[in-house]
Design an enzyme around this catalytic site. Structure first.
Site, PDB file in Angstrom:
ATOM      1  N   GLY A   1       2.133   1.944  10.810  1.00  0.00           N
ATOM      2  CA  GLY A   1       3.075   3.124  10.659  1.00  0.00           C
ATOM      3  C   GLY A   1       3.840   3.541  12.061  1.00  0.00           C
ATOM      4  O   GLY A   1       4.467   4.764  12.139  1.00  0.00           O
TER       5      GLY A   1
ATOM      6  N   SER B   1       3.281  -2.266  10.615  1.00  0.00           N
ATOM      7  CA  SER B   1       4.543  -2.410  10.633  1.00  0.00           C
ATOM      8  C   SER B   1       5.297  -3.947  10.549  1.00  0.00           C
ATOM      9  O   SER B   1       6.140  -4.171  11.244  1.00  0.00           O
ATOM     10  CB  SER B   1       5.046  -1.840  12.037  1.00  0.00           C
ATOM     11  OG  SER B   1       4.492  -0.748  12.419  1.00  0.00           O
TER      12      SER B   1
ATOM     13  N   GLU C   1      -5.750  -4.870  10.452  1.00  0.00           N
ATOM     14  CA  GLU C   1      -4.562  -3.785  10.616  1.00  0.00           C
ATOM     15  C   GLU C   1      -4.814  -3.049  12.062  1.00  0.00           C
ATOM     16  O   GLU C   1      -5.835  -2.103  11.746  1.00  0.00           O
ATOM     17  CB  GLU C   1      -4.722  -2.903   9.562  1.00  0.00           C
ATOM     18  CG  GLU C   1      -4.191  -3.642   8.104  1.00  0.00           C
ATOM     19  CD  GLU C   1      -3.666  -2.530   7.210  1.00  0.00           C
ATOM     20  OE1 GLU C   1      -2.741  -2.901   6.817  1.00  0.00           O
ATOM     21  OE2 GLU C   1      -4.393  -1.516   7.061  1.00  0.00           O
TER      22      GLU C   1
ATOM     23  N   GLU D   1      -7.013   4.808   7.922  1.00  0.00           N
ATOM     24  CA  GLU D   1      -6.958   6.264   7.551  1.00  0.00           C
ATOM     25  C   GLU D   1      -7.875   6.976   6.654  1.00  0.00           C
ATOM     26  O   GLU D   1      -8.118   8.192   6.959  1.00  0.00           O
ATOM     27  CB  GLU D   1      -5.294   6.421   6.743  1.00  0.00           C
ATOM     28  CG  GLU D   1      -4.255   6.012   7.614  1.00  0.00           C
ATOM     29  CD  GLU D   1      -2.952   5.544   6.914  1.00  0.00           C
ATOM     30  OE1 GLU D   1      -2.981   5.431   5.459  1.00  0.00           O
ATOM     31  OE2 GLU D   1      -2.022   4.908   7.350  1.00  0.00           O
TER      32      GLU D   1
ATOM     33  N   LYS E   1       0.418   4.110  -0.364  1.00  0.00           N
ATOM     34  CA  LYS E   1      -0.226   5.603   0.023  1.00  0.00           C
ATOM     35  C   LYS E   1      -0.003   6.548  -0.636  1.00  0.00           C
ATOM     36  O   LYS E   1       0.223   6.616  -1.863  1.00  0.00           O
ATOM     37  CB  LYS E   1       0.173   5.824   1.722  1.00  0.00           C
ATOM     38  CG  LYS E   1      -0.022   4.549   2.298  1.00  0.00           C
ATOM     39  CD  LYS E   1       0.040   4.656   3.785  1.00  0.00           C
ATOM     40  CE  LYS E   1      -0.089   3.146   4.536  1.00  0.00           C
ATOM     41  NZ  LYS E   1       0.039   3.528   5.881  1.00  0.00           N
TER      42      LYS E   1
ATOM     43  N   ASN F   1       0.856  -1.246  -0.189  1.00  0.00           N
ATOM     44  CA  ASN F   1       0.138   0.080  -0.190  1.00  0.00           C
ATOM     45  C   ASN F   1       0.930   1.262   0.099  1.00  0.00           C
ATOM     46  O   ASN F   1       1.552   1.503   0.978  1.00  0.00           O
ATOM     47  CB  ASN F   1      -0.753  -0.180   1.489  1.00  0.00           C
ATOM     48  CG  ASN F   1      -1.793   1.173   1.432  1.00  0.00           C
ATOM     49  OD1 ASN F   1      -1.884   1.868   0.456  1.00  0.00           O
ATOM     50  ND2 ASN F   1      -2.418   1.314   2.449  1.00  0.00           N
TER      51      ASN F   1
ATOM     52  N   HIS G   1      -9.710   1.198   4.730  1.00  0.00           N
ATOM     53  CA  HIS G   1      -8.352   1.378   5.470  1.00  0.00           C
ATOM     54  C   HIS G   1      -8.654   2.455   6.594  1.00  0.00           C
ATOM     55  O   HIS G   1      -9.348   3.172   6.462  1.00  0.00           O
ATOM     56  CB  HIS G   1      -7.284   2.183   4.471  1.00  0.00           C
ATOM     57  CG  HIS G   1      -6.030   1.931   5.130  1.00  0.00           C
ATOM     58  ND1 HIS G   1      -5.601   2.792   6.041  1.00  0.00           N
ATOM     59  CD2 HIS G   1      -4.791   1.033   5.018  1.00  0.00           C
ATOM     60  CE1 HIS G   1      -4.170   2.537   6.237  1.00  0.00           C
ATOM     61  NE2 HIS G   1      -3.684   1.501   5.724  1.00  0.00           N
TER      62      HIS G   1
HETATM   63  C1  PEP Z   1      -0.916   0.069   6.061  1.00  0.00           C
HETATM   64  O1  PEP Z   1      -0.986   1.446   6.039  1.00  0.00           O
HETATM   65  O2  PEP Z   1      -1.582  -0.729   5.445  1.00  0.00           O
HETATM   66  C2  PEP Z   1       0.035  -0.412   6.947  1.00  0.00           C
HETATM   67  C3  PEP Z   1       0.274  -1.549   7.501  1.00  0.00           C
HETATM   68  O3  PEP Z   1       1.246   0.462   7.253  1.00  0.00           O
HETATM   69  P1  PEP Z   1       2.672   0.024   7.928  1.00  0.00           P
HETATM   70  O4  PEP Z   1       3.123  -1.272   7.094  1.00  0.00           O
HETATM   71  O5  PEP Z   1       3.424   1.037   7.485  1.00  0.00           O
HETATM   72  O6  PEP Z   1       2.500  -0.228   8.969  1.00  0.00           O
END
Ligand code: PEP
Length: 496
Positions: free
Chosen positions: A418, A458, A412, A342, A255, A253, A340
């Protein structure tokens, strides 16, 4: 051979056939006619059975003078050797040397030695020629001889009319065993084996090896059966796994991170790397809208699938700045990330809005990567299961089972996205298993088993192997670590 005193005797009746004046008539002894009748014939028949001794028809007749020596042999209080051969013409002559040695020994020890046979004179002469036999031959009934000993020839040793030893021609006493008078040798005595001793011997020599062989054979068969069972189990497990095997996926992803040129360069690099070394899982990259068409042009989509990070909740029309699912599809993309955290957090995407987006994406032939996950506060309040369940119910559980097959779930935890904090593999597995059970409750076990559930938050090359080793974690949705080809490939390689 003897008939005991008072034993029932057999009864016979004789009929006489007489003739007079051309007429023939039968008479018994009781009404025997006068001398005017002439005798023609007589017939004697047994009319009542009597005692029959167990040994009958046993007679030994010396060949050279026709003398019956049966009594002489049987009443001899010393030893007598009897070489038995029903038919000398069929006898095995390979051990004649040993027979001749025993005969010589018998002569030295003054022990009578006879060969009993039912053979003709010619056969005897032939035997003498072949073997150099010098012992006397006697005639005895063939059947009786066959009953006495099976080996042809075989040797018997009698003492006082009683059989004390029997030998096959293959197992005759050797010359060096005959080194003293028979009375002093063990072969000159009746074997002392008791019946239990004999049974034990038979057990030891015959039954025991047979038992050992049988047990060994059964054990061998049993281990083969176990092995076959194990193999068929393995095949069954493999088939079962294949049947329920859901796709393992690593999805990136990007972003809002890369401009068009950077995005295309990254896509190209990944494409080259994964074409050279095929991944062991499905790989997807989800890019901003403006990259889609260009990236679609550089990807081999058999190896790397392409997806968008969002799509509109409206089909088309005056929605300035929005991109519809149909538009996404038209770029060559096959996937879209929806739900997601966000987007939920910063763009207020409610379960209802997401429900619309999911429906439109599926309607336009896109597969949906649907994200769920709890905040830190929710986790601390131990509400993660309820939150995830509610998110599924709010936006995707309205789908039919058939539609749901085009949905990939990404768990998630928002507190891990992040932040550098990762859910432990056990924490992640626990909630993945829970999510699968919720899907099973809704759509049945088979659909649940076939649903890919990704972990996101992460995830990197260092923790991916442990996370992916869990049975309900089918791969990852990767944010930060998907922006560099090497980092992303490190995670993909966790499936190797
Ligand atoms: C994400 O935004 O879907 C995500 C898993 O980000 P990260 O791997 O950076 O934590």
């Amino acid at each position: 051979m003897e008939i005991p005193q008072g034993a029932k005797k057999p009864k016979f009746e004789t009929t006489f056939l007489m003739r007079k004046n051309g007429v023939e008539k039968a008479f018994s002894l009781a009404d025997y006619p006068d001398s005017t009748w002439t005798f023609v014939d007589s017939k004697t028949v047994q009319i009542e059975a009597g005692y029959v001794p167990p040994i009958h028809d046993f007679a030994i007749e010396r060949m050279n003078d026709g003398q019956d020596i049966t009594n002489e042999v049987l009443s001899d209080s010393g030893y007598t050797f009897l070489l038995i051969s029903p038919h000398l013409e069929q006898a095995d002559d390979s051990n004649f040397g040993a027979i001749d040695q025993i005969f010589e020994y018998a002569q030295e020890e003054h022990i009578p030695f006879y060969c009993l046979t039912a053979s003709t004179k010619e056969a005897i002469t032939k035997w003498e020629d072949i073997t150099g036999a010098e012992y006397p031959f006697c005639t005895t009934d063939e059947t009786t001889l066959k009953t006495m000993i099976r080996s042809n020839p075989g040797l018997m040793l009698l003492k006082n009319g009683e059989i004390i030893r029997k030998w096959s021609h293959n197992d005759l006493p050797k010359g060096d065993e005959l080194n003293a008078p028979l009375q002093q040798l063990s072969i000159g005595k009746m074997p002392t084996d008791s019946v239990p001793g004999k049974i034990l011997k038979i057990l030891l020599w015959f039954v025991l090896p047979l038992l050992v062989l049988t047990v060994a054979d059964r054990m061998w068969a049993w281990t083969r059966w176990l092995k076959r069972k194990e193999e068929s189990n393995k095949i069954y497990q493999r088939l079962k796994r294949r049947k329920t095997m859901r796709k393992k996926i690593v999805a990136g992803n990007w972003k809002m991170n890369l401009n068009l040129q950077e995005g295309v360069a990254l896509a190209k690099e990944l494409n080259t790397s994964l074409t050279a070394e095929k991944p062991n899982c499905g790989v997807i990259i989800c890019t901003p809208f403006i990259h889609l068409a260009s990236v679609a042009g550089v990807l081999n989509q058999d190896i790397i699938g392409l997806g968008a990070e969002n799509c509109a909740d409206k089909e088309k029309g005056a929605f300035t700045g929005e991109v519809s699912a149909e538009m996404v599809k038209s770029t060559g993309a096959q996937y879209v990330i929806l739900g997601h955290s966000e987007r939920r957090q910063y763009y207020n995407e409610t379960p209802e809005i997401l429900k619309e987006k999911v429906l439109l994406a599926l309607k336009n032939g896109l597969k949906v990567i649907f994200c769920i996950g709890e905040t830190l506060e929710e986790r601390e309040a131990n509400k993660q299961n309820d939150v995830c369940k509610a998110e599924l119910e709010g936006s995707v559980f309205n789908l039919s089972a058939e539609e749901f097959k085009n949905v990939i779930i990404a768990y998630e935890p928002i507190w891990a996205i992040g932040t550098g904090k990762t859910a432990t593999a056990d924490q992640a597995e626990e909630i993945h298993a829970f999510v699968r059970s919720v899907i099973a409750d809704k759509y049945g076990k088979e659909v649940a088993e076939d649903t890919t559930i990704l972990y996101g938050g992460s995830c990197k090359a260092s923790n991916a192997p442990e996370l992916f080793s869990k049975p309900d974690i089918d791969g990852g949705l990767i944010g930060g670590a998907s922006l560099k080809a090497a980092d992303f490939k490190g995670i993909i390689d966790a499936w190797k």
